[in-house]
Design a protein around this motif. Structure first.
Motif, PDB file in Angstrom:
ATOM      1  N   ALA A  29       0.844  -1.195   0.000  1.00  9.20           N
ATOM      2  CA  ALA A  29       0.000   0.000   0.000  1.00  9.20           C
ATOM      3  C   ALA A  29       0.882   1.250   0.000  1.00  9.20           C
ATOM      4  O   ALA A  29       2.017   1.220   0.483  1.00  9.20           O
ATOM      5  CB  ALA A  29      -0.905  -0.002   1.224  1.00  9.20           C
ATOM      6  N   PRO A  30       0.389   2.352  -0.554  1.00  8.69           N
ATOM      7  CA  PRO A  30       1.179   3.590  -0.569  1.00  8.69           C
ATOM      8  C   PRO A  30       1.632   3.970   0.836  1.00  8.69           C
ATOM      9  O   PRO A  30       0.840   3.990   1.780  1.00  8.69           O
ATOM     10  CB  PRO A  30       0.201   4.628  -1.145  1.00  8.69           C
ATOM     11  CG  PRO A  30      -0.750   3.817  -1.974  1.00  8.69           C
ATOM     12  CD  PRO A  30      -0.910   2.515  -1.243  1.00  8.69           C
ATOM     13  N   ARG A  35       8.832  -3.194   6.913  1.00  9.53           N
ATOM     14  CA  ARG A  35       8.532  -3.933   8.140  1.00  9.53           C
ATOM     15  C   ARG A  35       7.026  -4.137   8.316  1.00  9.53           C
ATOM     16  O   ARG A  35       6.582  -5.209   8.749  1.00  9.53           O
ATOM     17  CB  ARG A  35       9.129  -3.207   9.353  1.00  9.53           C
ATOM     18  CG  ARG A  35       8.985  -3.976  10.654  1.00  9.53           C
ATOM     19  CD  ARG A  35       9.878  -3.388  11.727  1.00  9.53           C
ATOM     20  NE  ARG A  35      11.275  -3.670  11.478  1.00  9.53           N
ATOM     21  CZ  ARG A  35      11.880  -4.805  11.862  1.00  9.53           C
ATOM     22  NH1 ARG A  35      11.186  -5.750  12.489  1.00  9.53           N
ATOM     23  NH2 ARG A  35      13.161  -4.983  11.627  1.00  9.53           N
ATOM     24  N   LYS A  36       6.218  -3.127   7.988  1.00 11.39           N
ATOM     25  CA  LYS A  36       4.771  -3.300   8.088  1.00 11.39           C
ATOM     26  C   LYS A  36       4.274  -4.338   7.098  1.00 11.39           C
ATOM     27  O   LYS A  36       3.416  -5.170   7.416  1.00 11.39           O
ATOM     28  CB  LYS A  36       4.067  -1.963   7.856  1.00 11.39           C
ATOM     29  CG  LYS A  36       4.135  -0.988   9.032  1.00 11.39           C
ATOM     30  CD  LYS A  36       3.302   0.239   8.773  1.00 11.39           C
ATOM     31  CE  LYS A  36       3.301   1.173   9.977  1.00 11.39           C
ATOM     32  NZ  LYS A  36       2.627   0.558  11.147  1.00 11.39           N
ATOM     33  N   VAL A  37       4.800  -4.298   5.868  1.00 13.12           N
ATOM     34  CA  VAL A  37       4.421  -5.290   4.858  1.00 13.12           C
ATOM     35  C   VAL A  37       4.818  -6.685   5.330  1.00 13.12           C
ATOM     36  O   VAL A  37       4.032  -7.639   5.245  1.00 13.12           O
ATOM     37  CB  VAL A  37       5.087  -4.954   3.505  1.00 13.12           C
ATOM     38  CG1 VAL A  37       4.909  -6.116   2.524  1.00 13.12           C
ATOM     39  CG2 VAL A  37       4.492  -3.684   2.920  1.00 13.12           C
ATOM     40  N   GLY A  38       6.045  -6.813   5.826  1.00  8.62           N
ATOM     41  CA  GLY A  38       6.511  -8.111   6.284  1.00  8.62           C
ATOM     42  C   GLY A  38       5.710  -8.651   7.451  1.00  8.62           C
ATOM     43  O   GLY A  38       5.420  -9.854   7.512  1.00  8.62           O
ATOM     44  N   LYS A  81      12.534  -2.053  -3.050  1.00  7.38           N
ATOM     45  CA  LYS A  81      12.580  -0.591  -3.047  1.00  7.38           C
ATOM     46  C   LYS A  81      11.644   0.014  -2.010  1.00  7.38           C
ATOM     47  O   LYS A  81      11.471   1.231  -1.966  1.00  7.38           O
ATOM     48  CB  LYS A  81      12.238  -0.066  -4.442  1.00  7.38           C
ATOM     49  CG  LYS A  81      13.257  -0.497  -5.499  1.00  7.38           C
ATOM     50  CD  LYS A  81      12.967   0.124  -6.864  1.00  7.38           C
ATOM     51  CE  LYS A  81      14.045  -0.257  -7.871  1.00  7.38           C
ATOM     52  NZ  LYS A  81      13.838   0.377  -9.196  1.00  7.38           N
ATOM     53  N   LEU A  82      11.051  -0.837  -1.181  1.00 10.74           N
ATOM     54  CA  LEU A  82      10.184  -0.337  -0.122  1.00 10.74           C
ATOM     55  C   LEU A  82      11.007   0.430   0.911  1.00 10.74           C
ATOM     56  O   LEU A  82      12.179   0.100   1.147  1.00 10.74           O
ATOM     57  CB  LEU A  82       9.460  -1.499   0.565  1.00 10.74           C
ATOM     58  CG  LEU A  82       8.394  -2.224  -0.245  1.00 10.74           C
ATOM     59  CD1 LEU A  82       7.920  -3.459   0.511  1.00 10.74           C
ATOM     60  CD2 LEU A  82       7.223  -1.298  -0.532  1.00 10.74           C
ATOM     61  N   ALA A 161      -4.486  -1.918   6.105  1.00 10.75           N
ATOM     62  CA  ALA A 161      -3.800  -3.022   5.430  1.00 10.75           C
ATOM     63  C   ALA A 161      -2.588  -2.506   4.656  1.00 10.75           C
ATOM     64  O   ALA A 161      -2.731  -1.621   3.803  1.00 10.75           O
ATOM     65  CB  ALA A 161      -4.751  -3.742   4.490  1.00 10.75           C
ATOM     66  N   PRO A 162      -1.382  -3.045   4.921  1.00 13.49           N
ATOM     67  CA  PRO A 162      -0.199  -2.588   4.195  1.00 13.49           C
ATOM     68  C   PRO A 162      -0.010  -3.300   2.860  1.00 13.49           C
ATOM     69  O   PRO A 162       0.950  -3.011   2.140  1.00 13.49           O
ATOM     70  CB  PRO A 162       0.942  -2.921   5.156  1.00 13.49           C
ATOM     71  CG  PRO A 162       0.447  -4.101   5.909  1.00 13.49           C
ATOM     72  CD  PRO A 162      -1.048  -3.956   6.023  1.00 13.49           C
ATOM     73  N   LEU A 163      -0.885  -4.225   2.531  1.00 11.10           N
ATOM     74  CA  LEU A 163      -0.831  -4.957   1.268  1.00 11.10           C
ATOM     75  C   LEU A 163      -2.176  -4.885   0.570  1.00 11.10           C
ATOM     76  O   LEU A 163      -3.227  -4.814   1.219  1.00 11.10           O
ATOM     77  CB  LEU A 163      -0.464  -6.431   1.504  1.00 11.10           C
ATOM     78  CG  LEU A 163       1.009  -6.758   1.754  1.00 11.10           C
ATOM     79  CD1 LEU A 163       1.142  -8.188   2.269  1.00 11.10           C
ATOM     80  CD2 LEU A 163       1.823  -6.585   0.479  1.00 11.10           C
ATOM     81  N   MET A 164      -2.127  -4.935  -0.776  1.00  9.04           N
ATOM     82  CA  MET A 164      -3.342  -4.943  -1.582  1.00  9.04           C
ATOM     83  C   MET A 164      -3.250  -6.069  -2.603  1.00  9.04           C
ATOM     84  O   MET A 164      -2.188  -6.328  -3.171  1.00  9.04           O
ATOM     85  CB  MET A 164      -3.500  -3.616  -2.342  1.00  9.04           C
ATOM     86  CG  MET A 164      -3.470  -2.377  -1.483  1.00  9.04           C
ATOM     87  SD  MET A 164      -3.667  -0.878  -2.501  1.00  9.04           S
ATOM     88  CE  MET A 164      -2.120  -0.891  -3.412  1.00  9.04           C
TER      89      MET A 164
END
Length: 400
Positions: A29-30, A35-38, A81-82, A161-164
């Motif tokens: 997510a933008p 770390r949040k995604v993981g 690149k996150l 949600a940090p992922l889409m």
């Protein structure tokens, strides 16, 4: 070789992939940090492991048939690149191993030097996301349920949600071992004893990339097939373009005076026979430019990327269309190799598949066959090795 491959790579003797395939794409997510995604994906990964046991979150403690589900995760260029990424971009995922983007108006070349191009209506390549999840199972329910459970998890997180989910592709294997053009397909794939040495990333890169050793890379191409153009070709011409007999599948060793391909002597239509699996060395130019000869040029040092050998694990697809003929048929080309260089060079090198769409001489190929295959999407992903201490393969990419 000390194998640390993820599941979903059916490379050992006696292993066979399940008949149902789904490739799901996730995007950060933008503003989301690595770390949040993981952290979110670690929870998702745990949910997938429970699905493999027949445990569905909303049905606990009941159990459902798991459908022999396997789950594999790969990471695209964008994952590295996150913000706060825990690993630098591996050399194998550099720009030299990335496909071109479609033109803003649709279509356009897929890879410089290749005969492949995007379909005219493709405006965006939908296979260039941060994460790619391969689900393989014995039933459609098994792989579809993994997609829906992914949505449930992300939906419950709401705006946080940090992922889409950005999309997914489906496919199936064929019991007849053929493709939509009616010829046998995947026959000269690597032997089970050869696959690991081709797939596994070898030591020898930079120290920063040492963590990927023992993993592999995945190349994915979703290719549509123009069946109407193919069926306009006489069968003799189809066979010469492929390099095999249409009915028996036997490879051609020569061409007779009438222009018909002559199968190799002693060939039996049995995948266990070496004469059936491996096309022979040939001298006739009409066979040298056939698809099977271009794609497998008998280089024996398989460990070297110069052999250009890959391990294919593809799935056909059929999807509905509102326009004639009412459907789109094609192939989910999925390959695993130590370096995407093998795929890129195979697709661009003259004498291999460079400048040709499928096979034949580019200088004399009929116009309708220059677009027999069209690209719907394509991407390259790192498939990290399994590290027992990690919550999921590649967790260190996210600083976990």
């Amino acid at each position: 070789m000390d194998e640390r491959f993820q599941e979903g790579l059916f490379h050992r003797s006696g292993q066979r992939p399940g008949p149902c395939f789904t490739l799901l794409f996730l995007r950060a997510a933008p503003g989301a940090t690595a770390r949040k995604v993981g952290g979110a994906f670690a929870e998702l990964w745990g949910r997938y492991q429970r699905l493999k046991e027949g445990r569905v979150q909303d049905l606990e403690p009941e159990r459902v048939p798991p459908g022999n589900l396997s789950v594999l995760v790969g990471y695209g260029l964008r994952a590295f690149k996150l913000p706060e990424a825990g690993r630098p971009l591996p050399a194998e995922l550099g720009e030299q191993h990335q496909f071109l983007s479609p033109r803003p108006t649709g279509g356009g070349p897929f890879l410089h030097g290749s005969g492949l191009a995007y379909d005219a209506d493709v405006l965006v390549n939908r296979a260039t996301e941060d994460l790619a999840l391969q689900f393989i199972g014995d039933t459609q329910l098994a792989v579809h349920r993994a997609v829906v459970e992914t949505w449930k998890f992300l939906h419950d997180l709401g705006d946080a949600a940090p992922l889409m989910m950005t999309g997914f592709f489906q496919g199936f294997s064929r019991e007849d071992g053929r493709s939509w053009i009616d010829f046998h397909d995947g026959i000269s794939n690597l032997k089970s004893s050869e696959r690991a040495e081709v797939m596994a990333i070898k030591p020898g890169g930079s120290a920063a990339d040492a963590w990927v050793e023992g993993g592999t890379t995945m190349a994915f191409l979703r290719l549509s097939v123009d069946l109407a153009a193919w069926r306009r070709l006489p069968e003799v011409a189809q066979e010469l373009l492929v390099g095999r007999a249409k009915r028996s599948g036997c490879p051609f060793a020569s061409v007779d005076a009438s222009g018909r391909g002559v199968p190799v002597a002693g060939c039996a239509a049995d995948p266990s026979h070496p004469e059936f699996r491996e096309p022979p060395a040939v001298a006739d130019e009409r066979l040298l430019v056939s698809h099977v000869q271009r794609a497998n040029q008998h280089r024996r040092n398989l460990t070297s990327p110069d052999s250009l050998r890959i391990y294919r694990q593809g799935y056909e697809f059929l999807e509905p269309l509102e326009s004639a003929p009412g459907f789109r048929a094609g192939l989910n080309f999925v390959s695993f190799q130590d370096s995407p260089e093998r795929v890129f060079r195979m697709l661009t090198t003259p004498g291999w598949l460079g400048r040709t769409n499928f096979g034949g001489d580019p200088a004399t190929t009929p116009p309708e066959l220059t677009s027999l295959l069209r690209v719907r999407a394509g991407g390259v992903f790192l498939v990290p090795p399994v590290v027992p201490a990690e919550p999921f393969p590649g967790a260190s990419v996210f600083g976990l």
